[in-house]
Design a protein around this motif. Structure first.
Motif, PDB file in Angstrom:
ATOM      1  N   TYR A  42      82.819  -4.327  32.246  1.00 33.18           N
ATOM      2  CA  TYR A  42      83.321  -5.804  32.354  1.00 33.18           C
ATOM      3  C   TYR A  42      83.117  -6.334  30.827  1.00 33.18           C
ATOM      4  O   TYR A  42      84.198  -7.103  30.537  1.00 33.18           O
ATOM      5  CB  TYR A  42      82.175  -6.563  33.156  1.00 33.18           C
ATOM      6  CG  TYR A  42      82.481  -7.796  33.409  1.00 33.18           C
ATOM      7  CD1 TYR A  42      83.513  -8.737  33.904  1.00 33.18           C
ATOM      8  CD2 TYR A  42      81.297  -8.748  32.836  1.00 33.18           C
ATOM      9  CE1 TYR A  42      83.675  -9.750  33.916  1.00 33.18           C
ATOM     10  CE2 TYR A  42      81.593 -10.113  32.635  1.00 33.18           C
ATOM     11  CZ  TYR A  42      82.731 -10.606  33.175  1.00 33.18           C
ATOM     12  OH  TYR A  42      82.836 -12.026  33.414  1.00 33.18           O
ATOM     13  N   ILE A  43      82.190  -6.103  30.021  1.00 34.17           N
ATOM     14  CA  ILE A  43      82.065  -6.622  28.753  1.00 34.17           C
ATOM     15  C   ILE A  43      83.319  -6.243  27.963  1.00 34.17           C
ATOM     16  O   ILE A  43      83.893  -6.890  27.465  1.00 34.17           O
ATOM     17  CB  ILE A  43      80.852  -6.175  28.086  1.00 34.17           C
ATOM     18  CG1 ILE A  43      79.731  -6.892  28.597  1.00 34.17           C
ATOM     19  CG2 ILE A  43      80.724  -6.670  26.592  1.00 34.17           C
ATOM     20  CD1 ILE A  43      78.213  -6.092  28.482  1.00 34.17           C
ATOM     21  N   LEU A  47      86.252  -8.512  26.283  1.00 30.73           N
ATOM     22  CA  LEU A  47      86.542  -8.446  24.808  1.00 30.73           C
ATOM     23  C   LEU A  47      87.920  -8.068  24.353  1.00 30.73           C
ATOM     24  O   LEU A  47      88.413  -8.728  23.592  1.00 30.73           O
ATOM     25  CB  LEU A  47      85.474  -7.301  24.134  1.00 30.73           C
ATOM     26  CG  LEU A  47      84.090  -7.558  24.035  1.00 30.73           C
ATOM     27  CD1 LEU A  47      83.173  -6.474  23.497  1.00 30.73           C
ATOM     28  CD2 LEU A  47      83.721  -8.992  23.255  1.00 30.73           C
ATOM     29  N   VAL A  48      88.320  -7.032  25.344  1.00 29.47           N
ATOM     30  CA  VAL A  48      89.949  -6.654  25.145  1.00 29.47           C
ATOM     31  C   VAL A  48      90.914  -8.006  25.467  1.00 29.47           C
ATOM     32  O   VAL A  48      91.700  -8.208  24.789  1.00 29.47           O
ATOM     33  CB  VAL A  48      90.098  -5.328  25.489  1.00 29.47           C
ATOM     34  CG1 VAL A  48      91.664  -5.213  25.718  1.00 29.47           C
ATOM     35  CG2 VAL A  48      89.369  -4.390  25.360  1.00 29.47           C
ATOM     36  N   GLY A  52      93.407  -9.876  23.218  1.00 27.28           N
ATOM     37  CA  GLY A  52      94.784 -10.134  23.536  1.00 27.28           C
ATOM     38  C   GLY A  52      95.095 -11.536  23.319  1.00 27.28           C
ATOM     39  O   GLY A  52      96.460 -11.637  23.175  1.00 27.28           O
ATOM     40  N   GLN A  53      94.460 -12.422  23.860  1.00 19.03           N
ATOM     41  CA  GLN A  53      94.739 -13.914  23.988  1.00 19.03           C
ATOM     42  C   GLN A  53      94.391 -14.614  22.544  1.00 19.03           C
ATOM     43  O   GLN A  53      94.702 -15.706  22.460  1.00 19.03           O
ATOM     44  CB  GLN A  53      93.797 -14.425  24.978  1.00 19.03           C
ATOM     45  CG  GLN A  53      94.207 -13.979  26.562  1.00 19.03           C
ATOM     46  CD  GLN A  53      93.648 -14.317  27.405  1.00 19.03           C
ATOM     47  OE1 GLN A  53      92.444 -15.140  27.370  1.00 19.03           O
ATOM     48  NE2 GLN A  53      93.898 -14.146  28.716  1.00 19.03           N
ATOM     49  N   GLY A  54      93.775 -13.814  21.476  1.00 22.50           N
ATOM     50  CA  GLY A  54      93.532 -14.396  20.295  1.00 22.50           C
ATOM     51  C   GLY A  54      92.299 -15.126  20.360  1.00 22.50           C
ATOM     52  O   GLY A  54      92.089 -16.078  19.484  1.00 22.50           O
ATOM     53  N   TYR A 281      88.787  -3.934  35.752  1.00 23.29           N
ATOM     54  CA  TYR A 281      88.715  -3.091  36.868  1.00 23.29           C
ATOM     55  C   TYR A 281      88.938  -1.499  36.648  1.00 23.29           C
ATOM     56  O   TYR A 281      88.309  -0.566  36.839  1.00 23.29           O
ATOM     57  CB  TYR A 281      89.380  -3.314  38.101  1.00 23.29           C
ATOM     58  CG  TYR A 281      88.550  -4.594  38.862  1.00 23.29           C
ATOM     59  CD1 TYR A 281      87.531  -5.017  38.418  1.00 23.29           C
ATOM     60  CD2 TYR A 281      89.395  -5.188  39.811  1.00 23.29           C
ATOM     61  CE1 TYR A 281      86.787  -6.123  39.082  1.00 23.29           C
ATOM     62  CE2 TYR A 281      88.978  -6.219  40.630  1.00 23.29           C
ATOM     63  CZ  TYR A 281      87.505  -6.824  40.278  1.00 23.29           C
ATOM     64  OH  TYR A 281      86.935  -7.910  40.850  1.00 23.29           O
ATOM     65  N   MET A 282      90.142  -1.380  35.755  1.00 25.57           N
ATOM     66  CA  MET A 282      90.562  -0.127  35.269  1.00 25.57           C
ATOM     67  C   MET A 282      89.376   0.684  34.501  1.00 25.57           C
ATOM     68  O   MET A 282      88.894   1.606  34.945  1.00 25.57           O
ATOM     69  CB  MET A 282      91.948  -0.154  34.611  1.00 25.57           C
ATOM     70  CG  MET A 282      92.224   1.232  34.085  1.00 25.57           C
ATOM     71  SD  MET A 282      93.790   1.166  33.363  1.00 25.57           S
ATOM     72  CE  MET A 282      93.154   0.934  31.768  1.00 25.57           C
ATOM     73  N   MET A 283      88.976  -0.332  33.732  1.00 32.41           N
ATOM     74  CA  MET A 283      87.778   0.238  32.978  1.00 32.41           C
ATOM     75  C   MET A 283      86.669   0.851  33.602  1.00 32.41           C
ATOM     76  O   MET A 283      85.877   1.625  33.348  1.00 32.41           O
ATOM     77  CB  MET A 283      87.335  -0.751  31.734  1.00 32.41           C
ATOM     78  CG  MET A 283      88.441  -1.067  30.514  1.00 32.41           C
ATOM     79  SD  MET A 283      88.750   0.582  29.785  1.00 32.41           S
ATOM     80  CE  MET A 283      87.133   0.993  29.177  1.00 32.41           C
TER      81      MET A 283
END
Ligand SMILES: Nc1ncnc2c1ncn2[C@@H]1O[C@H](COP(=O)(O)OP(=O)(O)OP(=O)(O)O)[C@@H](O)[C@H]1O
Length: 586
Positions: A42-43, A47-48, A52-54, A281-283
């Motif tokens: 989740y963390i 973070l990703v 991605g959203q800057g 969720y994929m992670m």
């Protein structure tokens, strides 16, 4: 496999509650084993996403997240610890209970049981069998039940995130279960073979160790070494055969789980990149895929070992449920100490081995009198004594002590009235003190020393390095024959039973020892009912009654004066004895 799991749970008896509480903690431990992984994913996802959203990520948020992560890890170990607290001691408690039960059971079976059952079998069941249960019983149950509980926890997480991934995990576990069932079936077939090989090995080793002095004195190993070598080879071959047979199914079980893990990862990527699954969720699913089957992998060992445990439980049942000779016995306090045989027949062995050695024996030994049993070797003297102590049961007729049939007593209550001093003294690998106090464990120091003084062994005991605290080697190996004999007499004096059964053992000891042993025996037998297998003329002459046994029958009875007055076996015996005892050097 599931049957054995249930059987082990039932075996836990009064400890079942602890076991179940342990399972609950195991479930939470599984839950919190998954939580750090989920939280870490989740963390990373967050973070990703921020990257991605800057957006900048707050350091407070990262700090809090790490604290939560550590908290989950802490909870996982806390529940693991609590599980261990409730479950780890169970097997030790159970085995202590069962060892005592086996000890009690063996005390209460007929001695014939030990002839029919090979000693290796009994020893193996008590040592290897119970050790297997102790070391593996609860651990295997925890691995098995805990393993599946763990899996179910993670499966629930996976299914909540995506049911398709949950389905893959269930399929992987189901396929692996097929191989586990095959392993279990294979193991069920082999466990008795393995146990039999272990019993043979224990028996052969025992036989070899027992006969070592003969082996050494003849300078060759002979048949005992051959059977030990054969037992070692058989044990090795059977173990290897079982291992080789088990390896492919274990590999297939692991393959099913690893394949399912890989499928979960592929499915997670597919669902993630096709936009059907959120990145976080994929992670989480990818990280959990490495974790989900972790607790199922070692279950192959359980499936393998459960049958061995099942077999050990079978043997434990056999030992503890063996029909007790005194199952219907009562705790009886007797007021008189006379002994009587009424029409007693007795045979050793069973089936084709059965051989009758006592034929219609009738005798009466009034209380506080001395009865000397004489007769040729193999005539049945020791057997008569063994029946008084109910080491065996008569085929027919009645053996009575204090007016009661010995079958009416519990073994303990009967034997509390009897002390036996055997020719072949057995002393335990324990202190001199504990050996003397064996029949009266609550004896005071003064009582014990007094018994030792009466048995003429106090002086030599005081000369031992640690006095009464000196540990005697197994079987009394560190003492001379005469010393062992006197310690066994001290043991009987301290027990102070009203009936004494004595196998006179003066033939093989030197005159000094003979004198001491006779003095000890006089102390022991004062004011008791005495049955003595007598060899010395002095003892026989003083007896109130002499019973002459031949071929399992009492052929003459009376006092010495009465019997020497008539021709017969006794007179012949006395003539031969007088000559040999009168024999002198020079
Ligand atoms: N445990 C046993 N199993 C089978 N047969 C036995 C057993 N013990 C003794 N016997 C047989 O029973 C018969 C009587 O044996 P017992 O030991 O009572 O004789 P005994 O008169 O005391 O002999 P000894 O004076 O040599 O000690 C013998 O033929 C013996 O071989």
């Amino acid at each position: 496999m599931f049957g054995t799991v249930k059987r082990i749970i039932d075996w836990c008896g009064s400890f079942k509650k602890n076991l179940y509480i342990g399972f609950i903690f195991s479930f939470f431990s599984g839950w919190f084993a998954a939580m750090p992984v989920i939280w870490a994913a989740y963390i990373i996802g967050k973070l990703v996403e921020c990257e991605g959203q800057g957006k900048a990520v707050s350091t407070v948020w990262i700090g809090k997240s790490i604290v939560i992560l550590l908290f989950f890890i802490f909870l996982r170990f806390l529940f693991d610890y609590l599980r261990a607290r409730f479950q780890e001691s169970i097997s030790y408690e159970l085995i202590a209970r069962d060892r005592l039960a086996v000890g009690d059971a063996l005390k209460r079976v007929s001695l014939g049981y030990f002839q029919n059952m090979n000693t290796g079998t009994i020893l193996n069941s008590i040592t290897t069998g119970l050790h297997t249960l102790e070391g593996m019983g609860i651990r295997m149950i925890d691995n098995f039940v805990g393993g599946y509980l763990n899996f179910i926890c993670i499966l629930l997480w996976l299914t909540c995130m995506n049911w398709r991934v949950g389905l893959i995990a269930v399929t992987g576990a189901a396929v692996s279960l097929i191989f586990l069932l095959i392993i279990s079936k294979y193991s069920t077939r082999n466990a008795p073979v393995l146990a039999a090989a272990n019993r043979d090995l224990t028996g052969a080793t025992l036989e070899y160790a027992r006969g070592l002095s003969v082996v050494k004195s003849f300078g060759k190993a002979g048949a005992s070494m051959d059977s030990m070598k054969k037992a070692c080879r058989d044990s090795r071959d059977i173990n290897l055969k079982i291992e080789w047979g088990y390896i492919p199914y274990n590999a297939l079980h692991l393959l099913a789980l690893k394949t399912a893990s890989v499928c979960i990862v592929i499915a997670a990527f597919y669902l993630g990149f096709s936009g059907q699954l959120d990145f976080t969720y994929m992670m989480i699913i990818i990280l959990l895929s490495f974790h989900v089957f972790g607790s199922l992998e070692p279950i192959a060992d359980c499936a393998h070992v459960l049958a061995v445990i099942d077999d050990a439980l079978d043997h434990l049942d056999e030992l503890t449920k063996e029909s007790f000779i005194d199952a219907d016995g009562q705790q009886i306090e007797i007021a008189h100490y006379d002994i009587e045989f009424r029409n007693v027949d007795f045979s050793y062995g069973e089936g084709r081995e059965r051989r009758q050695v006592l034929h219609n024996v009738n005798l009466k030994i009034p209380e506080y009198s001395v009865a000397a049993i004489v007769g040729p070797s193999g005539s049945g003297k020791s057997t008569i004594c063994n029946l008084i102590a109910r080491f065996y049961d008569a085929d027919s007729g009645s053996v009575r002590v204090g007016g009661h049939d010995v079958k009416e007593f519990t073994c303990d209550s009967l034997l509390s009235n009897i002390s036996m001093v055997f020719q072949n003294v057995y002393l335990f690998h324990d202190t001199v003190r504990n050996n003397i106090c064996f029949g009266k464990t609550d004896a005071t120091e003064a009582e014990m020393v007094e018994a030792a003084k009466k048995a003429r062994c106090h002086d030599f005991i005081m000369a031992l390095p640690e006095g009464y605290d000196t540990v005697i080697g197994e079987g009394g190996g560190s003492l001379s024959g005469g010393e062992k004999q006197r310690i066994s007499i001290a043991r009987a004096i301290l027990k102070d039973a009203p009936i004494i059964i004595l196998d006179e053992a003066t033939a093989s000891v030197d005159p000094e020892n003979e004198h001491l042993i006779q003095a000890a025996i006089s102390e022991l037998t004062k004011g008791k009912t005495i049955v003595t297998i007598a060899h010395r003329l002095a003892t026989i002459e003083q007896a109130d009654q002499i019973l002459v046994v031949d071929n399992g029958q009492i052929i003459q009875r009376g006092t010495h004066t009465e019997l020497v007055a008539v021709p017969g076996k006794y007179k012949d015996f006395v003539d031969i004895r007088s000559q040999s005892e009168g024999w002198k050097i020079g």
